[in-house]
Design an enzyme around this catalytic site. Structure first.
Site, short mmCIF file in Angstrom:
data_model
loop_
_atom_site.label_atom_id
_atom_site.label_comp_id
_atom_site.label_asym_id
_atom_site.label_seq_id
_atom_site.Cartn_x
_atom_site.Cartn_y
_atom_site.Cartn_z
N LEU A 222 4.67 -10.23 22.18
CA LEU A 222 4.92 -10.26 23.62
C LEU A 222 4.02 -9.19 24.23
O LEU A 222 3.96 -8.07 23.72
CB LEU A 222 6.39 -9.95 23.94
CG LEU A 222 7.43 -11.02 23.65
CD1 LEU A 222 8.82 -10.50 24.02
CD2 LEU A 222 7.14 -12.31 24.40
N ASP A 223 3.35 -9.52 25.31
CA ASP A 223 2.52 -8.53 25.99
C ASP A 223 3.38 -7.35 26.44
O ASP A 223 4.60 -7.48 26.63
CB ASP A 223 1.85 -9.15 27.22
CG ASP A 223 0.95 -10.32 26.85
OD1 ASP A 223 0.30 -10.24 25.79
OD2 ASP A 223 0.92 -11.29 27.61
N SER A 224 2.74 -6.21 26.64
CA SER A 224 3.49 -5.03 27.05
C SER A 224 4.18 -5.23 28.39
O SER A 224 5.23 -4.64 28.66
CB SER A 224 2.58 -3.80 27.12
OG SER A 224 1.57 -3.97 28.09
N THR B 196 5.52 -8.03 29.35
CA THR B 196 6.52 -9.09 29.20
C THR B 196 7.67 -8.55 28.36
O THR B 196 7.44 -7.93 27.31
CB THR B 196 5.92 -10.33 28.50
OG1 THR B 196 4.84 -10.83 29.27
CG2 THR B 196 6.97 -11.42 28.32
#
Length: 232
Positions: free
Chosen positions: A96-98, A100
């Site tokens: 998961l992106d930072s 998100t």
């Protein structure tokens, strides 16, 4: 089976007598069958039983700003503080992106992690997004039919508008692809840039009431259902 959390010894014996237990694909009806946790595969009612006590799978509600990594040379927040208390070397399944937050699976079961991340198993993922603008009725069909991105077309399995306002809306999108920032790129492609994104489900596992930074173990039928979707 009792040690694996299926039920008491008596309950496990009842399951066996009822023909609900299989070992390596063979139905077992006599109690006392010895199994090797490192080699044998046991199912109850078609769901895999995790016999290896060293295996651990967790759901983490990853907070915003945390990298999907165990370390970072630049000192940014990572997953390490959520893994260390387990005393085990866990790995994150996908990323998961930072920016998100939401559901991230952590496990030391290598085969489970491999299958969950492999595109051939098409494990579904559900996201709730806050987006800019009023989402028109035709957007759902566009996303389900597929939109063209720079790395190829992408299609949503399901799309639902949860709240619709003139300046901002809340939507839910389900898909089985895992390309980099794919949800953000798909929604931007249809004119609704994402301002907040949360993953709420992966396969049969739901985020539920976990607060940011909290974890819970995936066990019992939940773990069995997760293994089932990837053929284990």
């Amino acid at each position: 089976m009792a040690a694996a959390g299926v039920g008491s010894r008596r309950v496990s014996e009842d399951y066996i007598a009822a023909g609900r237990v299989s070992v390596n694909g063979e139905v077992v009806t006599e109690p006392g069958r010895r199994v090797d946790p490192s080699r044998d595969v046991v199912h109850v009612d078609g769901l895999r039983v995790q016999l290896d006590a060293d295996h651990l799978t967790l759901v983490l509600n990853k907070p915003l700003g945390v990298l999907s990594a165990m370390s970072d040379d630049r000192g940014r927040p990572t997953l390490e503080p959520y893994v260390t208390p387990t005393g085990k070397r866990l790995y994150h399944v996908g990323r998961l992106d930072s920016d998100t937050d939401g559901l991230l699976l952590l496990t030391n079961d290598g085969e489970l992690a491999h299958r969950l991340a492999h595109p051939s198993y098409e494990v579904s993922k559900v996201y709730v997004a806050e987006v800019r603008g009023d989402v028109a009725r035709g957007v759902s069909r566009r996303l389900r039919d597929g939109v063209d991105l720079e790395d190829g077309p992408a299609r949503a399995d399901r799309f639902t508008v949860l709240q619709n306002r003139t300046d901002a809306s809340v939507v839910q999108i389900q898909l089985h692809e895992g390309r980099n920032r794919i949800v953000r790129r798909m929604l931007e492609a249809v004119g609704h840039p994402v301002t907040r994104l949360t993953r709420t489900a992966m396969g049969p596992i739901r985020l539920g009431q976990l607060r940011p930074g909290q974890t819970r173990a995936v066990t019992g039928s939940d773990l069995g259902e997760l293994m089932k979707v990837v053929g284990l």
